[in-house]
Design an enzyme around this catalytic site. Structure first.
Site, PDB file in Angstrom:
ATOM      1  N   GLU A 181       5.554   8.715   7.506  1.00  0.00           N
ATOM      2  CA  GLU A 181       5.211   7.295   7.573  1.00  0.00           C
ATOM      3  C   GLU A 181       6.431   6.461   7.992  1.00  0.00           C
ATOM      4  O   GLU A 181       6.296   5.514   8.775  1.00  0.00           O
ATOM      5  CB  GLU A 181       4.660   6.834   6.210  1.00  0.00           C
ATOM      6  CG  GLU A 181       4.329   5.356   6.084  1.00  0.00           C
ATOM      7  CD  GLU A 181       3.243   4.855   7.034  1.00  0.00           C
ATOM      8  OE1 GLU A 181       2.629   5.655   7.747  1.00  0.00           O
ATOM      9  OE2 GLU A 181       3.046   3.633   7.069  1.00  0.00           O
ATOM     10  N   LYS A 236      -5.140  -3.415  15.742  1.00  0.00           N
ATOM     11  CA  LYS A 236      -5.245  -3.266  14.288  1.00  0.00           C
ATOM     12  C   LYS A 236      -6.341  -2.280  13.918  1.00  0.00           C
ATOM     13  O   LYS A 236      -6.200  -1.507  12.982  1.00  0.00           O
ATOM     14  CB  LYS A 236      -5.518  -4.642  13.652  1.00  0.00           C
ATOM     15  CG  LYS A 236      -5.535  -4.622  12.124  1.00  0.00           C
ATOM     16  CD  LYS A 236      -4.154  -4.348  11.546  1.00  0.00           C
ATOM     17  CE  LYS A 236      -4.157  -4.217  10.045  1.00  0.00           C
ATOM     18  NZ  LYS A 236      -2.970  -3.476   9.557  1.00  0.00           N
ATOM     19  N   LYS A 238       6.311   4.086  11.263  1.00  0.00           N
ATOM     20  CA  LYS A 238       6.590   2.643  11.214  1.00  0.00           C
ATOM     21  C   LYS A 238       7.652   2.289  12.242  1.00  0.00           C
ATOM     22  O   LYS A 238       7.532   1.307  12.968  1.00  0.00           O
ATOM     23  CB  LYS A 238       7.055   2.189   9.822  1.00  0.00           C
ATOM     24  CG  LYS A 238       6.016   2.132   8.741  1.00  0.00           C
ATOM     25  CD  LYS A 238       5.047   0.971   8.847  1.00  0.00           C
ATOM     26  CE  LYS A 238       3.841   1.341   9.657  1.00  0.00           C
ATOM     27  NZ  LYS A 238       2.699   1.905   8.997  1.00  0.00           N
ATOM     28  N   HIS A 279      14.224  25.372  11.577  1.00  0.00           N
ATOM     29  CA  HIS A 279      13.324  26.050  12.517  1.00  0.00           C
ATOM     30  C   HIS A 279      13.249  25.313  13.851  1.00  0.00           C
ATOM     31  O   HIS A 279      12.361  25.578  14.659  1.00  0.00           O
ATOM     32  CB  HIS A 279      11.926  26.190  11.905  1.00  0.00           C
ATOM     33  CG  HIS A 279      11.934  27.036  10.663  1.00  0.00           C
ATOM     34  ND1 HIS A 279      12.151  28.403  10.703  1.00  0.00           N
ATOM     35  CD2 HIS A 279      11.801  26.723   9.352  1.00  0.00           C
ATOM     36  CE1 HIS A 279      12.127  28.880   9.471  1.00  0.00           C
ATOM     37  NE2 HIS A 279      11.928  27.876   8.628  1.00  0.00           N
ATOM     38  N   CYS A 336      -8.577 -14.489  -1.736  1.00  0.00           N
ATOM     39  CA  CYS A 336      -9.473 -15.490  -1.161  1.00  0.00           C
ATOM     40  C   CYS A 336      -8.682 -16.795  -1.058  1.00  0.00           C
ATOM     41  O   CYS A 336      -7.586 -16.905  -1.584  1.00  0.00           O
ATOM     42  CB  CYS A 336     -10.672 -15.739  -2.067  1.00  0.00           C
ATOM     43  SG  CYS A 336     -11.628 -14.262  -2.422  1.00  0.00           S
ATOM     44  N   ARG A 377      -6.466 -15.467   4.397  1.00  0.00           N
ATOM     45  CA  ARG A 377      -6.645 -14.909   3.046  1.00  0.00           C
ATOM     46  C   ARG A 377      -8.017 -14.251   2.864  1.00  0.00           C
ATOM     47  O   ARG A 377      -8.275 -13.619   1.856  1.00  0.00           O
ATOM     48  CB  ARG A 377      -6.496 -16.016   1.992  1.00  0.00           C
ATOM     49  CG  ARG A 377      -5.128 -16.657   1.989  1.00  0.00           C
ATOM     50  CD  ARG A 377      -5.064 -17.747   0.934  1.00  0.00           C
ATOM     51  NE  ARG A 377      -5.156 -17.203  -0.400  1.00  0.00           N
ATOM     52  CZ  ARG A 377      -4.129 -16.755  -1.102  1.00  0.00           C
ATOM     53  NH1 ARG A 377      -2.920 -16.794  -0.590  1.00  0.00           N
ATOM     54  NH2 ARG A 377      -4.306 -16.288  -2.323  1.00  0.00           N
ATOM     55  N   ASN A 423     -10.360 -17.267  -7.025  1.00  0.00           N
ATOM     56  CA  ASN A 423      -9.605 -16.216  -6.340  1.00  0.00           C
ATOM     57  C   ASN A 423      -9.035 -15.322  -7.434  1.00  0.00           C
ATOM     58  O   ASN A 423      -8.465 -15.829  -8.397  1.00  0.00           O
ATOM     59  CB  ASN A 423      -8.483 -16.866  -5.515  1.00  0.00           C
ATOM     60  CG  ASN A 423      -7.490 -15.858  -4.971  1.00  0.00           C
ATOM     61  OD1 ASN A 423      -7.862 -14.742  -4.638  1.00  0.00           O
ATOM     62  ND2 ASN A 423      -6.237 -16.259  -4.894  1.00  0.00           N
ATOM     63  N   GLY A 424      -9.202 -14.006  -7.278  1.00  0.00           N
ATOM     64  CA  GLY A 424      -8.672 -13.083  -8.292  1.00  0.00           C
ATOM     65  C   GLY A 424      -9.739 -12.085  -8.707  1.00  0.00           C
ATOM     66  O   GLY A 424     -10.776 -11.960  -8.041  1.00  0.00           O
ATOM     67  N   GLU A 451       6.232   2.534  15.817  1.00  0.00           N
ATOM     68  CA  GLU A 451       5.238   1.514  16.137  1.00  0.00           C
ATOM     69  C   GLU A 451       5.843   0.168  16.489  1.00  0.00           C
ATOM     70  O   GLU A 451       5.388  -0.492  17.408  1.00  0.00           O
ATOM     71  CB  GLU A 451       4.323   1.279  14.924  1.00  0.00           C
ATOM     72  CG  GLU A 451       3.273   2.309  14.708  1.00  0.00           C
ATOM     73  CD  GLU A 451       2.325   1.900  13.585  1.00  0.00           C
ATOM     74  OE1 GLU A 451       2.806   1.721  12.447  1.00  0.00           O
ATOM     75  OE2 GLU A 451       1.131   1.757  13.853  1.00  0.00           O
ATOM     76  N   TRP A 472     -12.800 -13.106   0.595  1.00  0.00           N
ATOM     77  CA  TRP A 472     -12.536 -11.722   0.974  1.00  0.00           C
ATOM     78  C   TRP A 472     -13.146 -10.918  -0.160  1.00  0.00           C
ATOM     79  O   TRP A 472     -12.606 -10.872  -1.262  1.00  0.00           O
ATOM     80  CB  TRP A 472     -11.022 -11.498   1.094  1.00  0.00           C
ATOM     81  CG  TRP A 472     -10.634 -10.106   1.450  1.00  0.00           C
ATOM     82  CD1 TRP A 472     -10.189  -9.137   0.594  1.00  0.00           C
ATOM     83  CD2 TRP A 472     -10.613  -9.523   2.741  1.00  0.00           C
ATOM     84  NE1 TRP A 472      -9.909  -7.989   1.303  1.00  0.00           N
ATOM     85  CE2 TRP A 472     -10.159  -8.192   2.615  1.00  0.00           C
ATOM     86  CE3 TRP A 472     -10.955  -9.985   4.017  1.00  0.00           C
ATOM     87  CZ2 TRP A 472     -10.025  -7.329   3.703  1.00  0.00           C
ATOM     88  CZ3 TRP A 472     -10.814  -9.123   5.093  1.00  0.00           C
ATOM     89  CH2 TRP A 472     -10.353  -7.819   4.936  1.00  0.00           C
TER      90      TRP A 472
END
Ligand code: M6R
Length: 612
Positions: free
Chosen positions: A485, A607, A489, A508, A2, A27, A98-99, A492, A74
């Site tokens: 992955e 996104k 990446k 193969h 946050c 944030r 925040n936390g 993308e 958040w």
């Protein structure tokens, strides 16, 4: 994650707080609020939704006051809503935070027994209650604040106002950032530098375990135990754009480097080490009894893209500890099939955004057939979270780069938590083994930190391949999804052709691609697959491939084989996929940046994919 701001000075605080919050919206942005004091009266304004909602509210009736605190949220504990928005007030005390307060449930229960009433579901509100409880005729606010903070476990950055103290702003931190800004006859506080830059470039970074008291003319810092701290102010030379990314060139790079914090928060938010147990955000409630869980005869994990790769990694741990069949499906395929689903099926949905159309439809179909749905989601109260029977959040904060990074590693960690939670409840995961694994899981953030320290040498390796046109990634077992992955990446953000393959499949077909200088990234850690991976590396080397190996630290054998080796700390084989993901992200990032691409917003990608 946050955003916090605070102001004490000669100007009206509301506008300065709003301006600061607008620079911290990255944030968090599910609700926002401010509190200001004027003429012995504290006024709070809060609104659910983006900051523009709060701005509209304040525009029509701006509260007066030359001292104030503000927050952009958040959500972690408690859904996004006006009542859960900060600031939170109890008695004379008002706070923003925040936390994550790990022991908030027990503190809250104890306070309720003493007659306290809570007006929100947040962990933050307990801070106001605790400070108010500690205040007394002979106990000054600073002492009460310090005593209350000593009772908290977890991470926090807090800013506090006392209604009858219009000349003092209190702040403290432990595990969450806070920076103090020094002005002329005014002082500031914020979670991050961008909020301060329009007002001052002279700052003091508060350290963990410190409290600061801000007046208009002065800032005093001391430890939580009351020892005075002397600190030199620093002058910030960043531009505003640089500061938003904390000095990193792109959000993606910043988010890669945020992983130790993002994972620590995800784990902290769910772990109760004292009981060596794991709690979810209601996820434990899906299966009220051991018998409920024993009825589950199969598990589907459904997800898309990077989240699907996390699911593939999670399968290994879940199957091993639940002793139940676990199948992983791309939601875009699953939703159009007619899978065998009934009340004895558990569907685990994984999604960063919580809004991916295919994943959402997949869980709707599963629920319609009676299956139970547990989701792992980053965005609190998103559609997938709301429509699931239980949810376990990844507490990474907003992810701005289109390419998922910190949410990927947090999803894998969250799957481990699900495995621990359900495995322990079912009794299929032995207590002492689970405890041991849990302790090692908690070491992962620190191990990622160690890997990030190698970023410069990883960059040097990556740049050797920046002009290639394609790249093969290979791995076995739980490292195979990391090969997938790594390839995703690279595709993308660098627009290179890349393929991820289980190394045993090379012969193969894909080995036909290997030619002199073909780049191959191989994950060959000292685990059960090591010897097999060594053979695969020999196979591609004998066809003159250029091999980059991700190896276990201390593995001397590998260095005689491959020119480019990236060493990873030795950990439990179920945990090393998280570690291996980090160099993969860095390799893709450095190549894409070198090729001059828009790393944060790659072409053709969004996104959140909310359409079919
Ligand atoms: O929000 P979700 O996790 O449901 O999104 C799934 C995919 O769209 C996402 O992971 C996508 O593959 C990213 N671009 C990966 O970097």
């Amino acid at each position: 994650m946050c955003g916090i701001v605070g102001y004490i000075g000669q100007e009206q605080a509301a506008g300065i707080l709003l301006d600061g919050l607008s620079r911290l919206e990255y944030r968090g942005y599910d609700s926002a609020g401010i509190a200001v004091i004027s003429d012995g009266k504290l006024t709070i304004r809060r609104a659910q939704g983006k900051l523009s909602k709060l701005r509209e509210m304040i525009h029509s009736q701006s509260p007066e006051g030359k001292i104030g605190i503000g927050h952009t949220r958040w959500a972690t504990h408690g859904r996004p809503s006006e009542t859960n928005a900060h600031p939170h007030r109890y008695g004379k005390v008002t706070v923003v935070h925040n936390g994550i307060i790990e022991n908030f449930s027990e503190l809250r229960e104890a306070l309720i027994k003493k007659g306290h009433h809570f007006s929100s579901e947040t962990d933050t509100e307990i801070i106001a209650h605790l400070v108010d409880e500690e205040l007394g005729p002979k106990t000054p606010t600073l002492t009460a604040f310090r005593r209350a903070l000593h009772r908290l476990k977890g991470s926090f950055a807090v800013a506090l106002l006392h209604e009858f103290e219009p000349d003092t702003l209190y702040v403290a931190r432990s595990g969450s950032p806070l920076v103090l800004g020094l002005g002329e006859g005014e002082n500031f506080v914020a979670s991050d530098v961008p909020a301060l830059l329009p007002y001052t470039k002279r700052v003091l970074f508060l350290e963990d375990g410190e409290v600061a008291v801000l007046s208009r003319k002065n800032i005093e810092i001391e430890t939580l135990d009351g020892k005075k701290v002397q600190r030199e102010a620093k002058t910030i030379t960043w531009t505003l754009a640089m500061a938003e990314k904390a000095g990193y060139k792109h959000f993606m790079l910043k988010e890669i480097f945020e992983q130790p914090r993002a994972l620590a928060d995800t784990l902290r938010g769910h772990l109760d080490l004292v009981k060596s147990n794991v709690h979810g955000d209601g996820s434990g409630e899906i299966f009220k009894t051991k018998a409920d869980l024993e009825k589950i005869d199969k598990v589907y994990i459904v997800a898309c893209g990077t989240s699907w790769h996390a699911a593939l990694v999670g399968k290994y741990f879940l199957e091993s500890n639940l002793k139940t069949l676990v199948m992983v499906e791309q939601a875009s395929e699953f939703r159009y099939r007619d899978p065998i689903l009934d009340k004895n099926t558990l569907v685990i949905a994984i999604s960063q955004s919580g809004e991916t159309a295919d994943t959402l439809t997949a869980i709707r179909n599963a629920k319609a057939k009676g299956a139970k749905v547990l989701s792992i989601v980053n965005v609190v109260d998103s559609s997938i979270a709301r429509e699931s029977d239980g949810v376990l959040y990844t507490y990474t904060g907003p992810e701005i780069g289109v390419a998922a990074t910190k949410t990927f590693t947090a999803q894998i960690a969250a799957l481990h938590l699900v495995g621990l939670l359900l495995g322990r409840k079912k009794g299929s995961y032995k207590k002492d083994e689970a405890e041991k694994f849990l302790h090692e899981l908690l070491e992962v953030p620190g191990k990622i930190d160690e890997i990030l320290k190698q970023a410069e040498s990883i960059r040097e390796i990556a740049l050797k391949y920046a002009h290639s046109e394609d790249c093969l990634f290979i791995g076995r077992g739980p490292q195979f999804p990391i090969a997938l992955e790594g390839a995703l990446k690279l595709k993308e953000i660098s627009y290179l052709h890349a393929e991820g393959y289980p190394a045993g499949e090379l012969k193969h077909g894909p080995i036909a691609l290997i030619d002199q200088g073909s780049p191959v990234v191989a994950i060959a850690l000292q685990d059960d697959y090591y010897e097999k991976m060594m053979s695969n590396i020999q196979e591609v080397l004998s066809r003159q491939a250029s091999v980059v190996v991700l190896a276990t630290e201390g593995d001397r054998k590998i260095s005689s084989l491959a020119a480019d080796v990236i060493y990873l700390p030795r950990m439990h084989p179920f945990l090393t996929p998280i570690l291996a993901a980090v160099p993969m992200q860095l390799i893709a990032y450095y190549i894409a940046d070198h090729r001059g691409h828009d790393v944060d917003q790659p072409r053709n990608l969004a996104k959140s994919v909310t359409v079919e």
